[in-house]
Design a protein around this motif. Structure first.
Motif, PDB file in Angstrom:
ATOM      1  N   GLY A   1       1.723  -8.084   1.856  1.00 16.47           N
ATOM      2  CA  GLY A   1       0.759  -9.101   2.251  1.00 16.47           C
ATOM      3  C   GLY A   1       0.860 -10.297   1.313  1.00 16.47           C
ATOM      4  N   GLU A   2      -0.044 -10.313   0.325  1.00 18.32           N
ATOM      5  CA  GLU A   2      -0.083 -11.472  -0.571  1.00 18.32           C
ATOM      6  C   GLU A   2       1.241 -11.667  -1.338  1.00 18.32           C
ATOM      7  N   GLY A   3       1.948 -10.561  -1.611  1.00 23.07           N
ATOM      8  CA  GLY A   3       3.209 -10.685  -2.354  1.00 23.07           C
ATOM      9  C   GLY A   3       4.436 -10.782  -1.472  1.00 23.07           C
TER      10      GLY A   3
ATOM     11  N   LEU B   1      -1.278 -10.209 -11.214  1.00 23.97           N
ATOM     12  CA  LEU B   1      -2.365 -10.518 -10.292  1.00 23.97           C
ATOM     13  C   LEU B   1      -2.054  -9.875  -8.943  1.00 23.97           C
ATOM     14  N   HIS B   2      -3.018  -9.906  -8.031  1.00 30.02           N
ATOM     15  CA  HIS B   2      -2.775  -9.363  -6.705  1.00 30.02           C
ATOM     16  C   HIS B   2      -1.614 -10.122  -6.047  1.00 30.02           C
ATOM     17  N   GLY B   3      -0.611  -9.373  -5.584  1.00 27.41           N
ATOM     18  CA  GLY B   3       0.546  -9.977  -4.918  1.00 27.41           C
ATOM     19  C   GLY B   3       1.590 -10.546  -5.865  1.00 27.41           C
TER      20      GLY B   3
ATOM     21  N   SER C   1       3.519  -0.466  -6.435  1.00 34.06           N
ATOM     22  CA  SER C   1       2.285  -1.113  -5.994  1.00 34.06           C
ATOM     23  C   SER C   1       2.057  -0.896  -4.494  1.00 34.06           C
ATOM     24  N   GLY C   2       0.951  -1.427  -3.978  1.00 32.85           N
ATOM     25  CA  GLY C   2       0.536  -1.100  -2.608  1.00 32.85           C
ATOM     26  C   GLY C   2       1.165  -1.953  -1.521  1.00 32.85           C
ATOM     27  N   ASP C   3       0.979  -1.515  -0.273  1.00 32.46           N
ATOM     28  CA  ASP C   3       1.534  -2.258   0.868  1.00 32.46           C
ATOM     29  C   ASP C   3       0.854  -3.619   1.022  1.00 32.46           C
ATOM     30  N   GLY C   4      -0.437  -3.686   0.766  1.00 37.23           N
ATOM     31  CA  GLY C   4      -1.119  -4.978   0.833  1.00 37.23           C
ATOM     32  C   GLY C   4      -0.577  -5.906  -0.240  1.00 37.23           C
ATOM     33  N   ASP C   5      -0.472  -5.373  -1.440  1.00 35.11           N
ATOM     34  CA  ASP C   5      -0.002  -6.156  -2.584  1.00 35.11           C
ATOM     35  C   ASP C   5       1.421  -6.673  -2.381  1.00 35.11           C
ATOM     36  N   MET C   6       2.297  -5.800  -1.869  1.00 33.20           N
ATOM     37  CA  MET C   6       3.716  -6.133  -1.792  1.00 33.20           C
ATOM     38  C   MET C   6       4.108  -6.832  -0.489  1.00 33.20           C
TER      39      MET C   6
ATOM     40  N   GLN D   1      -0.952   1.953   4.711  1.00 39.46           N
ATOM     41  CA  GLN D   1      -1.276   1.190   5.927  1.00 39.46           C
ATOM     42  C   GLN D   1      -2.722   0.688   5.939  1.00 39.46           C
ATOM     43  N   ILE D   2      -3.262   0.450   4.721  1.00 39.90           N
ATOM     44  CA  ILE D   2      -4.655  -0.015   4.632  1.00 39.90           C
ATOM     45  C   ILE D   2      -4.856  -0.659   3.257  1.00 39.90           C
ATOM     46  N   TYR D   3      -5.885  -1.478   3.128  1.00 38.43           N
ATOM     47  CA  TYR D   3      -6.304  -1.952   1.795  1.00 38.43           C
ATOM     48  C   TYR D   3      -7.301  -0.923   1.263  1.00 38.43           C
ATOM     49  N   GLY D   4      -6.870  -0.099   0.313  1.00 39.06           N
ATOM     50  CA  GLY D   4      -7.744   0.956  -0.210  1.00 39.06           C
ATOM     51  C   GLY D   4      -8.782   0.417  -1.186  1.00 39.06           C
ATOM     52  N   LEU D   5      -8.332  -0.348  -2.188  1.00 41.76           N
ATOM     53  CA  LEU D   5      -9.249  -0.780  -3.254  1.00 41.76           C
ATOM     54  C   LEU D   5     -10.412  -1.593  -2.708  1.00 41.76           C
ATOM     55  N   THR D   6     -10.138  -2.437  -1.712  1.00 39.75           N
ATOM     56  CA  THR D   6     -11.203  -3.288  -1.181  1.00 39.75           C
ATOM     57  C   THR D   6     -11.888  -2.646   0.038  1.00 39.75           C
ATOM     58  N   LYS D   7     -11.723  -1.335   0.144  1.00 40.74           N
ATOM     59  CA  LYS D   7     -12.514  -0.473   1.033  1.00 40.74           C
ATOM     60  C   LYS D   7     -12.181  -0.579   2.518  1.00 40.74           C
TER      61      LYS D   7
ATOM     62  N   GLY E   1       0.689  -4.893  -9.156  1.00 38.96           N
ATOM     63  CA  GLY E   1      -0.240  -6.000  -8.924  1.00 38.96           C
ATOM     64  C   GLY E   1      -1.656  -5.488  -9.086  1.00 38.96           C
ATOM     65  N   ILE E   2      -2.437  -5.573  -8.010  1.00 37.94           N
ATOM     66  CA  ILE E   2      -3.827  -5.102  -8.035  1.00 37.94           C
ATOM     67  C   ILE E   2      -4.042  -4.207  -6.817  1.00 37.94           C
ATOM     68  N   GLY E   3      -4.768  -3.128  -7.015  1.00 45.85           N
ATOM     69  CA  GLY E   3      -5.059  -2.210  -5.913  1.00 45.85           C
ATOM     70  C   GLY E   3      -5.170  -0.799  -6.457  1.00 45.85           C
ATOM     71  N   GLN E   4      -5.393   0.162  -5.556  1.00 40.42           N
ATOM     72  CA  GLN E   4      -5.432   1.574  -5.988  1.00 40.42           C
ATOM     73  C   GLN E   4      -4.040   1.995  -6.471  1.00 40.42           C
ATOM     74  N   ALA E   5      -3.020   1.692  -5.678  1.00 40.65           N
ATOM     75  CA  ALA E   5      -1.642   2.031  -6.043  1.00 40.65           C
ATOM     76  C   ALA E   5      -1.270   1.391  -7.372  1.00 40.65           C
ATOM     77  N   ALA E   6      -1.750   0.181  -7.571  1.00 43.66           N
ATOM     78  CA  ALA E   6      -1.367  -0.602  -8.754  1.00 43.66           C
ATOM     79  C   ALA E   6      -1.883   0.008 -10.053  1.00 43.66           C
TER      80      ALA E   6
HETATM   81  C1  LIG Z   1      -5.820 -13.245  -5.172  1.00 42.16           C
HETATM   82  C2  LIG Z   1      -6.561 -12.018  -4.713  1.00 42.16           C
HETATM   83  N1  LIG Z   1      -6.791 -11.846  -3.399  1.00 42.16           N
HETATM   84  C3  LIG Z   1      -7.427 -10.731  -2.976  1.00 42.16           C
HETATM   85  C4  LIG Z   1      -7.865  -9.809  -3.890  1.00 42.16           C
HETATM   86  C5  LIG Z   1      -8.624  -8.622  -3.402  1.00 42.16           C
HETATM   87  N2  LIG Z   1      -7.823  -7.424  -3.373  1.00 42.16           N
HETATM   88  C6  LIG Z   1      -7.705  -6.595  -4.429  1.00 42.16           C
HETATM   89  S1  LIG Z   1      -6.772  -5.244  -4.103  1.00 42.16           S
HETATM   90  C7  LIG Z   1      -6.522  -5.780  -2.503  1.00 42.16           C
HETATM   91  C8  LIG Z   1      -5.744  -4.968  -1.507  1.00 42.16           C
HETATM   92  C9  LIG Z   1      -5.095  -3.757  -2.063  1.00 42.16           C
HETATM   93  O1  LIG Z   1      -4.430  -3.100  -1.035  1.00 42.16           O
HETATM   94  P1  LIG Z   1      -3.040  -2.425  -1.241  1.00 42.16           P
HETATM   95  O2  LIG Z   1      -2.122  -3.309  -1.989  1.00 42.16           O
HETATM   96  O3  LIG Z   1      -2.582  -1.952   0.076  1.00 42.16           O
HETATM   97  O4  LIG Z   1      -3.341  -1.240  -2.253  1.00 42.16           O
HETATM   98  P2  LIG Z   1      -4.240   0.063  -2.157  1.00 42.16           P
HETATM   99  O5  LIG Z   1      -5.545  -0.291  -2.802  1.00 42.16           O
HETATM  100  O6  LIG Z   1      -4.370   0.455  -0.716  1.00 42.16           O
HETATM  101  O7  LIG Z   1      -3.451   1.046  -2.955  1.00 42.16           O
HETATM  102  C10 LIG Z   1      -7.153  -6.989  -2.259  1.00 42.16           C
HETATM  103  C11 LIG Z   1      -7.138  -7.718  -0.968  1.00 42.16           C
HETATM  104  C12 LIG Z   1      -7.591 -10.020  -5.246  1.00 42.16           C
HETATM  105  N3  LIG Z   1      -7.912  -9.131  -6.190  1.00 42.16           N
HETATM  106  N4  LIG Z   1      -6.947 -11.125  -5.635  1.00 42.16           N
END
Ligand SMILES: Cc1ncc(C[n+]2csc(CCOP(=O)(O)OP(=O)(O)O)c2C)c(N)n1
Ligand code: SF4
Length: 277
Positions: free
Chosen positions: A105-107, A74-76, A98-103, A129-135, A53-58
């Motif tokens: 949370g939104e996914g 897309l994210h999730g 992909s990340g914990d937030g991505d999988m 255990q954190i959202y990395g990409l969004t700090k 999806g979207i994130g550092q892991a992604a």
């Molecule tokens: C629809 C949508 N909602 C929110 C975001 C913002 N967003 C991008 S990455 C992310 C969280 C990523 O966290 P995680 O999946 O845990 O991955 P990490 O970066 O920690 O590897 C969020 C909230 C987005 N890009 N698109």
């Protein structure tokens, strides 16, 4: 045309394309483990599709040795993208990473239904255990009470337990590993790849920049590999084991069940893939 001409030169973790991850990030161990697991599972990389999806892991699919196919959703939305790919051509090995937030949370809703259907996807979740990409905001797996910039008074919610959830849903393969276990991690990935149906592998992955609570040492002090006497086909024991989190964190294959994959039950796929193999 050579592989290099077709796929681009050396897009890999130790190659000319530098990963956009902090030095010391747990994601480096995961990309190395994925590279190793694809080889050890004997997969033809031309038939592998990495989906995120979207994130550092992604970003991981960008750094795995070529040739390999990948898709960023897309994210999730890694699961729906991966589901579409798998059902269009079930002869491909489709791996979500992909990340914990991505999988979770939104996914999360997509994940629940992929587990229930038992689609033959392998799902590697980088759980920092954190959202990395969004700090550094709390994710669904952040421990209760964790302080972040956004959760200044501490996380008020109980964390999601992805392993217990997956076992309760009757997932065919549920495992956990840690980036500090350089053999255990790729070996567990290989075991997931060998499972016909849906496989969830939760990977404990330190985010050294934004998660100051669940550090490498914090995980290392707690992680306990399951013993040889552990029976992963015992669902109740697996559920009890999945509920252990604190001073001890069990890692290994917690649960495994023989269930036919979703795609094997679809008559329309019996004569071959819908899309070109
Ligand atoms: C629809 C949508 N909602 C929110 C975001 C913002 N967003 C991008 S990455 C992310 C969280 C990523 O966290 P995680 O999946 O845990 O991955 P990490 O970066 O920690 O590897 C969020 C909230 C987005 N890009 N698109
Ligand atoms: S912010 Fe965290 S998850 Fe992102 S690259 Fe840095 S250490 Fe890794």
């Amino acid at each position: 045309m050579s592989d290099t001409q077709m796929w681009g030169a050396g897009l890999r973790s130790d190659g000319p394309v530098k990963p956009a991850w902090c030095p010391g990030c747990g994601n480096y161990a995961i990309v190395k483990a994925v590279d190793r697991a694809l080889d050890e599972a004997g997969l033809d990389r031309r038939r592998v599709v990495l989906v995120s999806g979207i994130g550092q892991a992604a970003k991981l699919p960008h750094y795995v040795s070529r040739p390999v196919n990948f898709f960023n959703g897309l994210h999730g939305r890694a699961v729906p993208a991966a589901t579409g790919i798998k059902l269009a051509n079930h002869t491909l090995e489709v791996i979500i990473t992909s990340g914990d937030g991505d999988m979770y949370g939104e996914g999360g809703n997509h994940l629940l239904h992929a587990i229930r259907r038992n689609i033959g996807l392998k799902c590697f979740v980088h759980n920092n255990q954190i959202y990395g990409l969004t700090k550094g905001q709390a994710s669904p797996t952040s421990d209760a009470g964790t302080h972040t910039k956004l959760q200044a008074y501490g996380v008020a919610a109980q964390p999601l337990n992805p392993l217990a959830l997956a076992i309760a849903e009757g997932a065919s393969f549920v495992a956990r590993s840690f980036t500090g276990l350089p053999d255990h991690l790729p070996q567990t990935m290989v075991a997931a790849l060998q499972q016909p149906g849906f496989a969830l592998l939760d990977i404990l992955q330190p985010c050294i920049t934004f998660n100051k609570l669940n550090t490498f040492k914090w995980y290392q002090d707690r992680v306990r590999p399951l013993g040889d006497d552990y029976d992963p086909t015992d669902r109740l024991r697996a559920l009890e084991t999945a509920l252990v989190w604190g001073d001890e964190i069990p890692v290994g294959v917690l649960y495994r069940a023989d269930r036919p994959s979703y795609e094997s039950k679809l008559p329309v796929l019996a004569s071959g893939p819908l899309a070109a193999p």
